[in-house]
Design a protein around this motif. Structure first.
Motif, PDB file in Angstrom:
ATOM      1  N   CYS A  97       0.853  -1.187   0.000  1.00 12.17           N
ATOM      2  CA  CYS A  97       0.000   0.000   0.000  1.00 12.17           C
ATOM      3  C   CYS A  97       0.892   1.242   0.000  1.00 12.17           C
ATOM      4  O   CYS A  97       1.808   1.338   0.823  1.00 12.17           O
TER       5      CYS A  97
ATOM      6  N   CYS B 261      -6.810   4.150   3.990  1.00 16.84           N
ATOM      7  CA  CYS B 261      -5.596   4.617   3.319  1.00 16.84           C
ATOM      8  C   CYS B 261      -5.939   5.370   2.032  1.00 16.84           C
ATOM      9  O   CYS B 261      -5.268   6.327   1.662  1.00 16.84           O
TER      10      CYS B 261
ATOM     11  N   LEU C 113      -0.297  -5.703   0.257  1.00 14.15           N
ATOM     12  CA  LEU C 113      -1.679  -5.700  -0.217  1.00 14.15           C
ATOM     13  C   LEU C 113      -2.206  -7.115  -0.241  1.00 14.15           C
ATOM     14  O   LEU C 113      -1.628  -7.991  -0.861  1.00 14.15           O
TER      15      LEU C 113
ATOM     16  N   HIS D  67      -7.651  -1.314  -4.229  1.00 14.73           N
ATOM     17  CA  HIS D  67      -6.430  -1.143  -5.005  1.00 14.73           C
ATOM     18  C   HIS D  67      -6.292   0.295  -5.511  1.00 14.73           C
ATOM     19  O   HIS D  67      -7.256   0.858  -5.980  1.00 14.73           O
TER      20      HIS D  67
ATOM     21  N   PHE E  74      -4.627   0.809  -2.733  1.00 13.88           N
ATOM     22  CA  PHE E  74      -4.459   0.936  -1.283  1.00 13.88           C
ATOM     23  C   PHE E  74      -4.932  -0.343  -0.597  1.00 13.88           C
ATOM     24  O   PHE E  74      -5.673  -1.137  -1.178  1.00 13.88           O
ATOM     25  N   CYS E  75      -4.530  -0.461   0.680  1.00 18.57           N
ATOM     26  CA  CYS E  75      -4.918  -1.688   1.382  1.00 18.57           C
ATOM     27  C   CYS E  75      -6.317  -1.564   1.961  1.00 18.57           C
ATOM     28  O   CYS E  75      -6.973  -2.563   2.236  1.00 18.57           O
TER      29      CYS E  75
END
Ligand code: ADP
Ligand code: MG
Length: 227
Positions: free
Chosen positions: A180, A200, A187, A193, A195-196
């Motif tokens: 991430c 985030c 991840l 996606h 990001f985790c």
């Protein structure tokens, strides 16, 4: 991608429509949301003028559900006012599906909420909200697949542009060693996606908003959302 601005007077709402017009292509559908008097028809006038149609020809189609304006431009403008639709089956009578599939026109729909079950999956949504006698808050949501076309107006947009790209997961699934970009955790799912997590993604959006893109350290629990 989301575009935000506030217009002060009908001319500015028309100017916003005109700014978007060059990026529109035939086959596009635009849903115009907003209360009575919010400026939906005003927006259509701006769009019409930008594609070579006399703006005064545009009025709310009140009794005629659909109006079609041809222009010298290759694009025909189809203007729908769904306000009087009481039953979605009425749409079949006017050849709704064929109209939406018409590939040589831009279709704008006032009161799309009334025909929500019969709207295309991909469309631009324009929301106009009263913010004073002559002021309207404008929010425009553009499908991710149209993003490239609309990149051309980014420099001239008189407001904020928010990237809402969380749909790239299907195009580029994370590899096993992907991390991430915000918290640098590995991840696991591709749902947010790249990001985790939703958290985030929002933190990244907040940084983008404030012009700060550098990642100095991993996210901590006491970090605040900056939106
Ligand atoms: P709708 O189609 O949403 O019912 P219209 O476009 O027909 O709304 O009417 C909007 C009215 O509000 C017009 O009389 C227009 O002059 C007025 N107006 C005032 N300020 C604005 C603005 N910022 N944007 C759009 N219309 C505005
Ligand atoms: Mg109207």
């Amino acid at each position: 991608m989301k575009l935000l601005t506030t217009t002060r007077g009908p001319e500015e709402t028309q100017a916003i429509a005109a700014l978007l017009a060059p990026a529109m292509v035939t086959g596009d559908v635009i849903a115009l949301e907003g209360d009575l008097g919010a400026g939906k028809t005003t927006f259509v006038r701006g769009l019409a003028e930008a594609i070579g149609i006399e703006p005064n020809r545009v009025s709310s189609p009140t009794f005629i559900l659909v109006q079609e304006y041809e222009s010298d431009d290759v694009r025909t403008l189809v203007h729908v006012d769904a306000y009087r639709i009481s039953d979605e089956s009425e749409l079949d009578a006017i050849g709704w599906d064929e109209m939406l599939e018409q590939r040589d026109a831009v279709v704008v729909i006032e009161w799309p909420e009334r025909v929500s079950a019969r709207l295309p999956r991909e469309m631009m949504v324009v929301r106009l909200v009263h913010a004073g006698q002559d002021e309207r808050d404008v929010e425009i949501v553009i499908p991710e697949s149209w993003r490239e076309r609309f990149a051309m107006i980014a420099d001239r947009w008189p407001g904020q542009i928010i990237s809402t790209d969380s749909s790239s997961a299907t195009q580029s699934p994370p590899t096993s060693d992907a991390v991430c970009p915000v918290c640098e955790e590995a991840l696991v799912t591709s749902e947010h996606h790249p990001f985790c997590s939703e958290r985030c993604r929002l933190v990244d959006l907040g940084r983008w908003f404030h012009g700060r893109y550098s990642i100095s350290r991993p996210l901590r629990d006491d970090d605040e959302f900056e939106l």
